[in-house]
Design an enzyme around this catalytic site. Structure first.
Site, PDB file in Angstrom:
ATOM      1  CB  SER A  68       9.336   8.862  -8.571  1.00  0.00           C
ATOM      2  OG  SER A  68       9.159   9.840  -9.551  1.00  0.00           O
ATOM      3  CE  LYS A  71      10.077   8.302 -12.186  1.00  0.00           C
ATOM      4  NZ  LYS A  71      10.479   9.713 -11.986  1.00  0.00           N
ATOM      5  CE1 TYR A 195       8.473   8.343 -15.570  1.00  0.00           C
ATOM      6  CE2 TYR A 195       6.967  10.065 -16.275  1.00  0.00           C
ATOM      7  CZ  TYR A 195       7.955   9.613 -15.433  1.00  0.00           C
ATOM      8  OH  TYR A 195       8.424  10.442 -14.425  1.00  0.00           O
ATOM      9  CE1 TYR A 247      13.692  11.777  -8.675  1.00  0.00           C
ATOM     10  CE2 TYR A 247      12.468  12.484  -6.737  1.00  0.00           C
ATOM     11  CZ  TYR A 247      12.562  11.729  -7.878  1.00  0.00           C
ATOM     12  OH  TYR A 247      11.537  10.920  -8.224  1.00  0.00           O
ATOM     13  CB  VAL A 265       5.557  14.128  -6.741  1.00  0.00           C
ATOM     14  CG1 VAL A 265       6.882  14.770  -7.042  1.00  0.00           C
ATOM     15  CG2 VAL A 265       4.960  13.464  -7.943  1.00  0.00           C
TER      16      VAL A 265
HETATM   17  N1  GLN Z   1       5.031  11.136 -12.542  1.00  0.00           N
HETATM   18  C1  GLN Z   1       5.856  12.159 -11.945  1.00  0.00           C
HETATM   19  C2  GLN Z   1       6.471  13.008 -13.003  1.00  0.00           C
HETATM   20  O1  GLN Z   1       6.814  12.507 -14.005  1.00  0.00           O
HETATM   21  C3  GLN Z   1       6.892  11.484 -11.109  1.00  0.00           C
HETATM   22  C4  GLN Z   1       7.792  12.439 -10.396  1.00  0.00           C
HETATM   23  C5  GLN Z   1       8.109  12.047  -8.994  1.00  0.00           C
HETATM   24  O2  GLN Z   1       7.416  11.265  -8.358  1.00  0.00           O
HETATM   25  N2  GLN Z   1       9.154  12.634  -8.458  1.00  0.00           N
HETATM   26  O3  GLN Z   1       6.622  14.199 -12.875  1.00  0.00           O
END
Ligand code: GLN
Length: 313
Positions: A68, A71, A195, A247, A265
């Protein structure tokens, strides 16, 4: 070295040494099977200051799945593409829910709360994809990261992307649900393909810290003197990182670390000390909110010792 200037080399050395010995390492993400293979003992830290000095410790040169953290960069590209019209596709408020939650989408007519939860990031990816082919879009995202980090070796880990595609039922649900409200413009498969692949970009802490440096310097990369975004836009991206980058753990991260930050993650965190430095940390074990457990602790120690929290020493 003046009293007001922290000894970054010593701070990095001490933090890396301490983190390597800690037993509380959180839990490695398993819902993307390929990520479950990563060694929880890994720890890396890299700081690039605005003068371009690099301070690095532990596994700071080892690439990991940025997930993420990508992003932040897709948000930057989407704002560059359509400017403030982006806010018709996605909101700017913390969600107070898990990163992959679907619960708010029905009430809010398919418009995700912010660009960093999965639904919001999928909507952002869809904006970048419009008018292009998926392969072209992915190339654009990858080249943007290579350009920012000044490193053409940065690549996508195809095994991670395939693993996520195979098991990404939750993201498929989010994208289809948004599509039913007309929030996703492109075929859902195309948007998700881009994505999954941008989440699977692999970078080291050193590469990531360099890529984030423009956010520490009013939108300009001080190493290349390239203006990446306006100062106003850099400030706003930092604001979103502070309020939404972790988050449902964003409040805790602001309380303990006090820097704009974005987690993934894969166990990475990119943190921005405005006017001072860009910092990347990696420890694969996560806490309950899905953020790097030791990564947060390391950054907390970092701002305690430097006094660089944006809220004061
Ligand atoms: N690629 C992961 C997902 O879509 C990204 C989530 C994350 O890094 N929090 O679940």
């Amino acid at each position: 070295m003046s009293e007001t200037e922290p000894d970054l080399a010593a701070i990095v050395r001490d933090i890396a040494a301490e983190m390597l010995t800690r037993k509380d390492r959180g839990t490695v993400a398993t819902y993307i099977p390929e990520l479950a293979n990563v060694d929880a003992q890994r720890f890396g830290l890299a700081i690039v200051d605005v003068a371009g000095n690099v301070y690095a410790g532990g596994d700071s040169a080892l690439p990991f799945s940025i997930q993420s953290i990508s992003k932040v960069f897709t948000l930057t590209l989407a704002l560059g593409r359509i400017g403030d019209r982006l806010w018709r596709h996605v909101g700017r408020e913390p969600s107070g829910n898990r990163f992959n939650s679907i619960v708010q989408l029905e009430h809010e007519l398919g418009v995700p709360r912010n660009p960093f939860i999965n639904a919001g990031a999928i909507a952002v990816t869809d904006v970048i994809l419009s008018g292009r082919q998926p392969r072209e879009t992915l190339g654009e995202i990858l080249r943007f990261l290579q350009f920012l980090a000044d490193d053409t070796t940065i690549s996508i880990d195809q095994d991670v992307a395939a693993s996520e595609k195979r098991t990404g039922f939750r993201n498929v649900a989010l994208a289809n649900y948004m599509k039913s409200f007309g929030v996703i413009e492109n075929p859902v498969d195309y948007t998700l393909g881009v994505y999954f692949h941008h989440c699977a970009i692999a970078m080291s802490c050193e590469q990531l810290a360099r890529a984030g440096l423009f956010l520490s310097c009013n939108g300009v990369n001080p190493l290349t003197a390239f203006s990446v975004v306006s100062a106003e836009r850099a400030r706003r991206i930092n604001a979103l990182m502070l309020t939404c980058g972790h988050y449902d753990g964003s409040g805790e991260f602001a309380y303990r670390v006090g820097l704009p930050g974005k987690s993934g993650v894969g166990g990475g965190i990119l943190a921005i000390a405005p006017g001072k430095a860009s910092i990347a940390v990696w420890s694969p074990g996560l806490d309950e909110a899905g953020n790097s457990h030791l990564g947060r602790i390391a950054l907390e120690e970092f701002t305690r010792r430097t006094g660089w929290s944006i809220f004061g020493p």
